[in-house]
Design an enzyme around this catalytic site. Structure first.
Site, mmCIF file in Angstrom:
data_model
loop_
_atom_site.group_PDB
_atom_site.id
_atom_site.type_symbol
_atom_site.label_atom_id
_atom_site.label_comp_id
_atom_site.label_asym_id
_atom_site.label_seq_id
_atom_site.Cartn_x
_atom_site.Cartn_y
_atom_site.Cartn_z
ATOM 1 N N ASP A 45 0.837 -1.206 0.000
ATOM 2 C CA ASP A 45 0.000 0.000 0.000
ATOM 3 C C ASP A 45 0.872 1.257 0.000
ATOM 4 O OD1 ASP A 45 0.838 -0.156 2.613
ATOM 5 O OD2 ASP A 45 -1.162 0.016 3.510
ATOM 6 N N SER A 46 2.196 1.070 -0.015
ATOM 7 C CA SER A 46 3.109 2.188 -0.265
ATOM 8 C C SER A 46 2.804 2.820 -1.621
ATOM 9 C CB SER A 46 4.565 1.711 -0.231
ATOM 10 O OG SER A 46 4.738 0.585 -1.069
ATOM 11 N N ASP A 84 -1.094 -6.133 0.010
ATOM 12 C CA ASP A 84 -1.406 -5.513 1.308
ATOM 13 C C ASP A 84 -2.900 -5.317 1.476
ATOM 14 O OD1 ASP A 84 0.931 -5.134 2.722
ATOM 15 O OD2 ASP A 84 1.312 -3.123 1.923
ATOM 16 N N LYS A 112 -0.997 -9.429 3.183
ATOM 17 C CA LYS A 112 -0.211 -8.908 4.314
ATOM 18 C C LYS A 112 -1.078 -7.959 5.127
ATOM 19 C CE LYS A 112 3.492 -6.008 3.745
ATOM 20 N NZ LYS A 112 3.021 -4.755 4.369
ATOM 21 N N GLU A 114 -1.143 -5.399 8.568
ATOM 22 C CA GLU A 114 -0.376 -4.680 9.590
ATOM 23 C C GLU A 114 -1.081 -4.786 10.929
ATOM 24 O OE1 GLU A 114 0.475 -0.613 8.685
ATOM 25 O OE2 GLU A 114 1.198 -1.085 6.679
ATOM 26 N N GLU A 181 9.444 -4.163 10.202
ATOM 27 C CA GLU A 181 9.905 -2.877 9.656
ATOM 28 C C GLU A 181 10.466 -1.988 10.766
ATOM 29 O OE1 GLU A 181 7.160 -0.857 7.050
ATOM 30 O OE2 GLU A 181 8.408 0.953 6.989
#
Ligand code: KIV
Length: 266
Positions: A45-46, A84, A112, A114, A181
């Site tokens: 999602d960057s 993501d 993925k 978070e 991270e």
């Protein structure tokens, strides 16, 4: 080359061979990166920051992620694709199940998420339904407003303990991969040794089972001019993008990247 699966990655961890992961958002780069030997393409999602120009990942939608995942799938030559789950798309386990289904149907092999230990029930639900899950711990950019900036996590002992406990609990819940991270290198080392599943680092030193970088960062492309300490520009000195991608794969495989200057102390 046979397609990369979770079993392949598990085998690399057990052999002590590092895993190469890179973010990727379109078909052309998926083709180039997978041909250059990148084993895992992360549709991160960057993309909200490097493609869409936002100042965080929060505005990214499930539709955006599904679109870019489908693009990556079309160009991919055998890498494992992770997508993501964007901000709030997994606020409840049921929402996560619906939205991860969309990402898997778009072409992801794994999703993925978070978070922290609280993700346990979601990870269990997804895994039981056949959706492999990677959990993203440490600096979780979707929580940037809560954390108060893009800061190293796990420097205090209590926070480090919490992170180790979360990694263990989520693996027990079924997580098949962990991304760490911006955590101190020593902490990443401990999490990696304790985990049975591959641990991939970004700003987490070179003792993890693999490395990931944002594609634009490692190609020396920046909208803001602010480059995190853990980034290396692999385009420098290379004649073309394929050479830069191969240089990244080589440096991760021989563990010359990340060097100590790319990591963080406790
Ligand atoms: O969205 C992303 O690119 C990521 C990486 C920084 C790991 O999650």
């Amino acid at each position: 080359m046979p397609a990369i699966t979770l079993t392949t990655l598990q085998g690399l961890k057990h052999k002590g061979e590092t895993i190469t992961m890179l973010t990727c958002y379109d078909a052309t780069f998926a083709h180039l990166a997978s041909q250059a030997g990148v084993e895992v393409l992360l549709v991160g999602d960057s993309l909200g920051m490097v493609l869409q120009g936002h100042d965080s990942t929060l505005p990214v939608s499930v539709a955006d992620m599904a679109y870019h995942t489908a693009c990556v799938k079309r160009g991919n030559q055998g890498a494992l694709i992770i997508a993501d789950l964007p901000f709030m798309a997994g606020a409840t386990a049921e929402q996560a199940l619906l939205n991860c289904t969309t990402l898997m149907q778009a072409g992801a092999h794994m999703v993925k998420l978070e978070g922290g230990a609280w993700l346990g029930s979601t990870v269990r639900l997804l895994t039981e339904r056949g959706i492999p899950v990677c959990v993203h711990l440490g600096l979780t950019p979707q929580s940037v407003n809560l954390i108060g900036g893009y800061k190293v996590q796990g420097r205090e002992q209590a926070q480090a303990r919490q992170l180790c406990d979360a990694a263990h609990a989520l693996e027990q819940a079924g997580a098949a991969m962990i991304v760490l991270e911006c955590v101190p290198s020593a902490l990443a080392h401990d999490v990696t040794r304790a985990a049975q599943v591959p641990v991939i680092g970004i700003g987490a030193g070179n003792a993890t089972d693999g490395q990931v970088l944002v594609l634009h960062d490692m190609l020396g492309l920046s909208l803001t001019g602010r480059v995190p300490k853990f980034v290396k520009n692999f385009m420098a000195g290379q004649p073309d993008i394929t050479s830069a991608l191969r240089a990244y794969v080589g440096a991760v495989k021989d563990r010359s990247f990340p060097a100590s200057e790319h990591g963080f102390n406790a």
